[in-house]
Design an enzyme around this catalytic site. Sequence first.
Site, PDB file in Angstrom:
ATOM      1  N   CYS A  60      -1.161   7.979   7.331  1.00  0.00           N
ATOM      2  CA  CYS A  60      -2.473   7.717   6.748  1.00  0.00           C
ATOM      3  C   CYS A  60      -3.445   7.256   7.836  1.00  0.00           C
ATOM      4  CB  CYS A  60      -2.362   6.650   5.663  1.00  0.00           C
ATOM      5  SG  CYS A  60      -1.455   7.193   4.193  1.00  0.00           S
ATOM      6  N   CYS A  71       7.659   3.994   5.849  1.00  0.00           N
ATOM      7  CA  CYS A  71       6.768   3.792   4.711  1.00  0.00           C
ATOM      8  C   CYS A  71       7.519   3.319   3.475  1.00  0.00           C
ATOM      9  CB  CYS A  71       6.008   5.081   4.401  1.00  0.00           C
ATOM     10  SG  CYS A  71       7.039   6.422   3.770  1.00  0.00           S
ATOM     11  N   CYS A 119      -3.695   3.518   9.069  1.00  0.00           N
ATOM     12  CA  CYS A 119      -2.483   2.929   9.648  1.00  0.00           C
ATOM     13  C   CYS A 119      -1.906   3.762  10.791  1.00  0.00           C
ATOM     14  CB  CYS A 119      -1.421   2.757   8.566  1.00  0.00           C
ATOM     15  SG  CYS A 119      -1.934   1.687   7.217  1.00  0.00           S
ATOM     16  N   CYS A 129       0.835  -1.200   0.000  1.00  0.00           N
ATOM     17  CA  CYS A 129       0.000   0.000   0.000  1.00  0.00           C
ATOM     18  C   CYS A 129       0.871   1.253   0.000  1.00  0.00           C
ATOM     19  CB  CYS A 129      -0.930  -0.019   1.215  1.00  0.00           C
ATOM     20  SG  CYS A 129      -2.146   1.319   1.218  1.00  0.00           S
ATOM     21  N   CYS A 130       1.914   1.262   0.834  1.00  0.00           N
ATOM     22  CA  CYS A 130       2.833   2.403   0.863  1.00  0.00           C
ATOM     23  C   CYS A 130       3.534   2.583  -0.481  1.00  0.00           C
ATOM     24  CB  CYS A 130       3.866   2.214   1.961  1.00  0.00           C
ATOM     25  SG  CYS A 130       3.258   2.487   3.637  1.00  0.00           S
TER      26      CYS A 130
END
Length: 235
Positions: A196, A221, A199, A115-116
């Site tokens: 985010c 990240c 998270c 996702c990062c």
Amino acid sequence: MPTPADAALLQDRYGAADAATVLRAALDHFKGEIAVVSSFGAESVVLLHLAATIDRAIPVLFVDTGRHFPETLAYRDELAERLGLGDVRVVGPSPDAVSRRDPDGTRATWDPDGCCALRKVSPFNAALEPFAAWITGRKRFQAETRAALPAFEFEDKRVKVNPLAAWGAADLAAYARKHSLPQHPLVARGYPSIGCQPCTRPASADNPRAGRWSGFDKTECGIHRPASLPLISET
């Protein structure tokens, strides 16, 4: 593009200097080829204020992952106006990339690295392409992975400048008070480190990054990483 020798020379000359001197040296050395990178998070205002006192026109890169707290986006706009930052560049993943690689928006829950990579690392790397150097707000006290952070370092063909590396939490607070700088609204709600929304959790001020990626063996990240770690996969 710069070389490791450039970073070593700057570190030798200015590594022990105060933050403003480090910033000025970096801006002079990489004139027109340097940007500030900011998350507009819990501690961002100090670096942004320092940069604005030297050059309000310096590019400021902000990665909008599409998953930020609304408070962070409002804080970004507030600081840009208050500090007179004239070149805040908002970058992020393309809608097509998100629809292909995170169609239901849940990737952070089962693959935070992926996702990062999708939402932060890939668009950030594209935005950084024109620059020879970039300025970060990292500090040694924030995490074990940052404990040996120098003022100048070389990574991935560029020089990274860390003018606040030696600052502690008390230094940041004192500077913010002196200049009457506004605090990120989530700090008062127990968020000492803000990323985010999916998270990020409240955490103790003694271990500010414990609230990031809670439940995963992850502390960065991928934009920042210890030299011993590889790039996060973008697949």
